[in-house]
Design a protein around this motif. Structure first.
Motif, short mmCIF file in Angstrom:
data_model
loop_
_atom_site.label_atom_id
_atom_site.label_comp_id
_atom_site.label_asym_id
_atom_site.label_seq_id
_atom_site.Cartn_x
_atom_site.Cartn_y
_atom_site.Cartn_z
N UNK A 63 0.85 -1.19 0.00
CA UNK A 63 0.00 0.00 0.00
C UNK A 63 0.89 1.24 0.00
N UNK A 64 0.58 2.20 -0.88
CA UNK A 64 1.35 3.44 -0.91
C UNK A 64 0.42 4.63 -1.17
N UNK A 65 0.84 5.77 -0.67
CA UNK A 65 0.15 7.04 -0.92
C UNK A 65 1.21 7.99 -1.45
N UNK A 66 0.96 8.50 -2.66
CA UNK A 66 1.93 9.37 -3.33
C UNK A 66 1.26 10.69 -3.71
N UNK A 67 1.98 11.80 -3.58
CA UNK A 67 1.44 13.07 -4.06
C UNK A 67 1.43 13.10 -5.58
N UNK A 68 0.41 13.72 -6.16
CA UNK A 68 0.30 13.83 -7.62
C UNK A 68 0.38 15.29 -8.03
N UNK A 70 2.86 17.23 -8.69
CA UNK A 70 3.84 18.05 -7.97
C UNK A 70 4.62 18.95 -8.91
N UNK A 71 5.13 20.05 -8.39
CA UNK A 71 6.03 20.87 -9.20
C UNK A 71 7.29 20.06 -9.54
N UNK A 72 7.98 20.41 -10.62
CA UNK A 72 9.20 19.68 -10.99
C UNK A 72 10.22 19.65 -9.85
N UNK A 73 10.86 18.51 -9.70
CA UNK A 73 11.90 18.37 -8.68
C UNK A 73 11.42 17.83 -7.35
N UNK A 74 10.11 17.64 -7.17
CA UNK A 74 9.58 17.12 -5.91
C UNK A 74 8.96 15.75 -6.16
N UNK A 75 9.19 14.82 -5.22
CA UNK A 75 8.59 13.49 -5.32
C UNK A 75 8.67 12.81 -3.96
N UNK A 76 8.16 11.59 -3.89
CA UNK A 76 8.28 10.82 -2.66
C UNK A 76 6.96 10.26 -2.17
N UNK A 77 7.07 9.12 -1.48
CA UNK A 77 5.90 8.49 -0.87
C UNK A 77 5.55 9.23 0.41
N UNK A 78 4.26 9.42 0.64
CA UNK A 78 3.79 9.99 1.90
C UNK A 78 3.49 8.87 2.90
N UNK A 90 -7.15 -13.48 4.19
CA UNK A 90 -7.81 -12.16 4.16
C UNK A 90 -6.86 -11.07 4.65
N UNK A 91 -6.96 -9.94 3.99
CA UNK A 91 -6.28 -8.73 4.43
C UNK A 91 -7.38 -7.70 4.67
N UNK A 92 -7.41 -7.13 5.85
CA UNK A 92 -8.38 -6.09 6.15
C UNK A 92 -7.72 -5.11 7.11
N UNK A 93 -7.51 -3.91 6.63
CA UNK A 93 -6.79 -2.93 7.44
C UNK A 93 -7.41 -1.56 7.27
N UNK A 94 -7.71 -0.91 8.38
CA UNK A 94 -8.15 0.49 8.37
C UNK A 94 -6.92 1.34 8.62
N UNK A 95 -6.63 2.24 7.71
CA UNK A 95 -5.44 3.06 7.80
C UNK A 95 -5.85 4.48 8.13
N UNK A 96 -5.19 5.04 9.12
CA UNK A 96 -5.45 6.39 9.60
C UNK A 96 -4.09 7.01 9.89
N UNK A 97 -3.62 7.87 8.99
CA UNK A 97 -2.29 8.44 9.13
C UNK A 97 -2.33 9.96 8.99
N UNK A 98 -1.45 10.65 9.72
CA UNK A 98 -1.32 12.09 9.48
C UNK A 98 -0.68 12.29 8.11
N UNK A 99 -1.11 13.28 7.40
CA UNK A 99 -0.61 13.49 6.04
C UNK A 99 -0.23 14.95 5.87
N UNK A 100 0.91 15.19 5.28
CA UNK A 100 1.37 16.54 5.03
C UNK A 100 1.91 16.60 3.61
N UNK A 101 1.02 16.77 2.63
CA UNK A 101 1.48 16.79 1.24
C UNK A 101 2.35 18.01 0.95
N UNK A 108 -3.82 13.05 -4.21
CA UNK A 108 -3.07 11.95 -3.62
C UNK A 108 -3.47 10.67 -4.34
N UNK A 109 -2.50 9.87 -4.75
CA UNK A 109 -2.77 8.58 -5.38
C UNK A 109 -2.59 7.51 -4.31
#
Length: 139
Positions: A63-68, A70-78, A90-101, A108-109
């Motif tokens: 599982x990944x969350x990526x910013x979409x 972005x201005x040139x030169x910026x990247x990275x997984x959040x 079975x996989x069942x997970x509730x995800x609750x994370x602080x996010x600072x794009x 966010x993808x």
């Protein structure tokens, strides 16, 4: 001879039932549901749920969350994690994370990928074993 035939019949019936049970358990494709952002921009939290049935015991869901956009030169997984199946596959997970794009992010993808699936990582692939992807747009 009759006893031997009954034994072979029962063994083959048992194998068929176990095989059908494992096949009916799902195809390992993850789903992403209940996606939402909460809180003010300075303290945003991203919530979403990842679920999959029929994941092989030795496999995983990435599982990944990526910013979409972005201005040139910026990247990275959040956010990035690996989810493992339980004893029933079975996989069942509730995800609750602080996010600072990063500044300039407009979306966010969120991707949930079963790397053992054919054509893994391709969200546009038309297959029942593929990846699950979604985008969350904000202003």
């Amino acid at each position: 001879m009759l006893v031997l035939g009954v034994i072979f019949y029962m063994a083959s019936l048992t194998i068929a039932v176990v095989g059908a049970t494992q096949t009916a358990g799902g195809n390992g494709r993850p789903t992403i549901t209940d996606v939402r952002l909460d809180g003010p921009h300075s303290a945003m939290r991203l919530h979403f749920t990842v679920h999959a049935d029929g994941v092989q015991k030795w496999s995983r869901i990435e599982v990944s969350v990526d910013p979409q956009n972005l201005p040139p030169g910026k990247s990275g997984d959040l956010y990035w994690s690996i989810l493992r199946p339980d004893d029933q596959g079975r996989v069942s997970q509730q995800i609750d994370v602080p996010i600072s794009p990063p500044a300039g992010t407009t979306a966010l993808a969120i991707n949930a990928i079963n790397p053992d699936a054919p054509k893994s990582g391709e969200c546009e692939a038309r297959t029942q074993h593929g990846s699950a992807c979604t985008e969350l747009h904000f202003a």
